[in-house]
Design an enzyme around this catalytic site. Structure first.
Site, PDB file in Angstrom:
ATOM      1  N   TYR A   1       1.397  13.265  -0.112  1.00  0.00           N
ATOM      2  CA  TYR A   1       0.328  13.788   0.225  1.00  0.00           C
ATOM      3  C   TYR A   1       0.153  14.859   0.330  1.00  0.00           C
ATOM      4  O   TYR A   1       1.000  15.860   0.023  1.00  0.00           O
ATOM      5  CB  TYR A   1       0.699  12.974   1.845  1.00  0.00           C
ATOM      6  CG  TYR A   1       0.274  12.053   1.650  1.00  0.00           C
ATOM      7  CD1 TYR A   1       1.882  10.805   1.270  1.00  0.00           C
ATOM      8  CD2 TYR A   1      -0.447  11.430   2.926  1.00  0.00           C
ATOM      9  CE1 TYR A   1       0.937   9.409   2.240  1.00  0.00           C
ATOM     10  CE2 TYR A   1      -0.921  10.684   2.352  1.00  0.00           C
ATOM     11  CZ  TYR A   1      -0.760   9.221   2.283  1.00  0.00           C
ATOM     12  OH  TYR A   1      -0.498   7.936   2.162  1.00  0.00           O
TER      13      TYR A   1
ATOM     14  N   ASP B   1       2.397   3.442   3.610  1.00  0.00           N
ATOM     15  CA  ASP B   1       0.805   3.723   4.106  1.00  0.00           C
ATOM     16  C   ASP B   1      -0.142   2.689   3.307  1.00  0.00           C
ATOM     17  O   ASP B   1      -0.344   1.568   4.336  1.00  0.00           O
ATOM     18  CB  ASP B   1       0.088   5.064   2.803  1.00  0.00           C
ATOM     19  CG  ASP B   1      -0.793   4.783   3.867  1.00  0.00           C
ATOM     20  OD1 ASP B   1      -1.413   4.049   5.223  1.00  0.00           O
ATOM     21  OD2 ASP B   1      -1.502   5.829   3.817  1.00  0.00           O
TER      22      ASP B   1
ATOM     23  N   LYS C   1      11.555   3.168  -5.805  1.00  0.00           N
ATOM     24  CA  LYS C   1      11.092   3.250  -6.865  1.00  0.00           C
ATOM     25  C   LYS C   1      12.099   4.135  -8.118  1.00  0.00           C
ATOM     26  O   LYS C   1      11.388   4.476  -8.943  1.00  0.00           O
ATOM     27  CB  LYS C   1       9.335   3.604  -7.313  1.00  0.00           C
ATOM     28  CG  LYS C   1       9.095   3.211  -8.799  1.00  0.00           C
ATOM     29  CD  LYS C   1       8.602   1.533  -8.798  1.00  0.00           C
ATOM     30  CE  LYS C   1       7.691   1.802 -10.226  1.00  0.00           C
ATOM     31  NZ  LYS C   1       7.571   0.214 -11.143  1.00  0.00           N
TER      32      LYS C   1
ATOM     33  N   ASP D   1      -0.472  -1.293   5.461  1.00  0.00           N
ATOM     34  CA  ASP D   1      -1.758  -2.052   4.837  1.00  0.00           C
ATOM     35  C   ASP D   1      -1.550  -3.352   5.047  1.00  0.00           C
ATOM     36  O   ASP D   1      -2.106  -4.843   5.333  1.00  0.00           O
ATOM     37  CB  ASP D   1      -2.814  -1.314   4.528  1.00  0.00           C
ATOM     38  CG  ASP D   1      -3.871  -0.282   4.938  1.00  0.00           C
ATOM     39  OD1 ASP D   1      -3.142   0.404   6.682  1.00  0.00           O
ATOM     40  OD2 ASP D   1      -4.491   0.411   4.930  1.00  0.00           O
TER      41      ASP D   1
ATOM     42  N   ASP E   1       6.750  -2.324  -5.890  1.00  0.00           N
ATOM     43  CA  ASP E   1       6.285  -3.120  -6.823  1.00  0.00           C
ATOM     44  C   ASP E   1       6.378  -4.451  -6.392  1.00  0.00           C
ATOM     45  O   ASP E   1       5.473  -5.572  -6.087  1.00  0.00           O
ATOM     46  CB  ASP E   1       5.810  -3.200  -8.236  1.00  0.00           C
ATOM     47  CG  ASP E   1       7.177  -2.755  -9.022  1.00  0.00           C
ATOM     48  OD1 ASP E   1       7.774  -2.546  -8.062  1.00  0.00           O
ATOM     49  OD2 ASP E   1       7.523  -2.580 -10.229  1.00  0.00           O
TER      50      ASP E   1
END
Ligand code: NAD
Length: 352
Positions: A130, A240, A183, A244, A216
């Site tokens: 961010y 984030d 990851k 969603d 992933d």
């Protein structure tokens, strides 16, 4: 409990008006000493004060017990020198709201693509990919030449340790299963540090089962079998995106309650954005903002030891369940009601 209420941009005034009515109804039923202070941020504040947020507002929020913040038109705030500060980031950073708690669960009455599930995404909120969170001043995106750009991602042991601890504590109160999402196969240093800190904290929670998935693959597992997850902890941007996805899998982005919390302060803010495409049309689903407000009451109950705030939060959640099951809801979740009417139905259920 003193709460600062900021409606925000786009659909914010419509959904926040419902959240305020519902919280006030809960206060009447459970005799809560609620003290709501209304203020502005975002476009309203830019017009009034020349900045989307002001130092005076921050002081007011710091002196309160909690903040109910509406969605912000973040994408439209591009130049901090012109007072266009992202209010969501401003409060997360200034109040050190490092944990973003995003529950997602299916409801009777809302058709979904998956079977029933009930999970919580715990997302780190103060660093990661961010651009506005990582530096003392300035952003962490760099234009090297007109055709070359770099984005930096900061990961620190402190932030990993404290988000891991929040997630383990939550898992302990639920089904005692925590999934670490990362990851680390390619981001060996940064996500390696995240995994390392999570595993260290795990030693303090031997009663919690831990597993981990690469982000992933996690998307596929979340779509295929979300019921296998309980609490999921991850870094900022992965959280984030994943939250969603899980909110939408539960029936609608408009169902995603969200609490941003730190050691001292907390902010209930819906997971969705300002939805300019439906703003001002009485179409927005207010449930995400309502559930975020309920989470704020539950957080205060835990902090203050006042059980009546937890009862109020649980009653709000039950009223949401009842409304959704009876299709007393907005169109995105299968009902026919407008935002205001969905709010009136919720208040009726809450006070019945
Ligand atoms: P959005 O979440 O506002 O909307 C995405 C889609 O979901 C739209 O079709 C919208 O109509 C729908 N939707 C969202 N909330 C809904 C609700 N309560 N009821 C029914 N439908 C709903 O995302 P966006 O359109 O990509 O972003 C709009 C603005 O919001 C941008 O400026 C973005 O930067 C900002 N944003 C702010 C926050 C925040 O303040 N926390 C979060 C995300 C996006």
């Amino acid at each position: 409990m003193k709460i600062v209420v900021i409606p925000g941009d786009g659909i914010g005034p419509e959904t926040m008006a419902v959240a305020v009515e519902v919280v006030q109804a809960a206060a009447r039923r459970f005799k809560l000493a609620l003290d709501l202070h209304h203020d502005v941020a975002g476009h309203d504040s830019l017009r009034l004060h020349g900045a989307t947020v002001t130092p005076a507002l921050l002081e007011k929020v710091k002196a309160a017990d909690g903040l109910m913040l509406g969605p912000m038109a973040t994408y439209e705030f591009k130049d901090e020198a012109k007072g266009e500060i992202n209010p969501s980031k401003f409060f997360r950073k200034s109040l050190d709201l490092y944990a973003n708690i995003r529950p997602a669960r299916t409801y009777e009455g809302i058709p979904t693509l998956t079977g029933a599930f009930d999970l919580v995404v715990v997302r780190e909120n103060t660093e990661g990919f961010y651009a506005d969170r990582n530096m003392e001043s300035g952003g962490s995106e760099i234009l090297v030449t007109p055709d070359v750009s770099i984005s930096l991602r900061r990961i620190t042991r402190l932030c990993c340790e404290r988000i891991a601890r929040s997630a383990f504590e939550l898992a302990r109160q639920r089904r005692k299963h925590l999934t670490l999402v990362h990851k680390a196969n390619v981001l060996k240093v940064t996500d390696g540090m995240f995994l390392d800190e999570c595993r260290k904290v795990a030693a303090d929670f031997p009663d919690v089962t831990v597993d981990d998935f690469i982000v992933d693959a996690m998307m596929a597992h979340a779509v295929r079998a979300p019921e296998r997850f309980d609490v999921i902890v991850t870094t900022n941007m992965f959280g984030d995106i994943l939250s969603d996805l899980t909110a939408e899998l539960s029936g609608s982005l408009g169902l995603g309650g969200s609490l941003n919390m730190g050691a001292q302060h907390a902010m209930g803010q819906a997971a969705h954005g300002s939805a300019p495409d439906i703003a001002g049309q009485n179409l927005a689903n207010p449930l995400s903002q309502v559930l975020s407000a309920a989470m704020l009451l539950a957080w205060y109950a835990q902090k203050s030891g006042r059980g009546e705030y937890l009862e109020a939060a649980q009653a709000i959640e039950q009223a949401v369940e009842a409304c959704v099951a009876a299709r007393e809801s907005t169109r995105d979740v299968g009902g026919q009601l407008g935002t205001r009417e969905a709010g009136q139905a919720l208040v009726r259920r809450l006070l019945a």
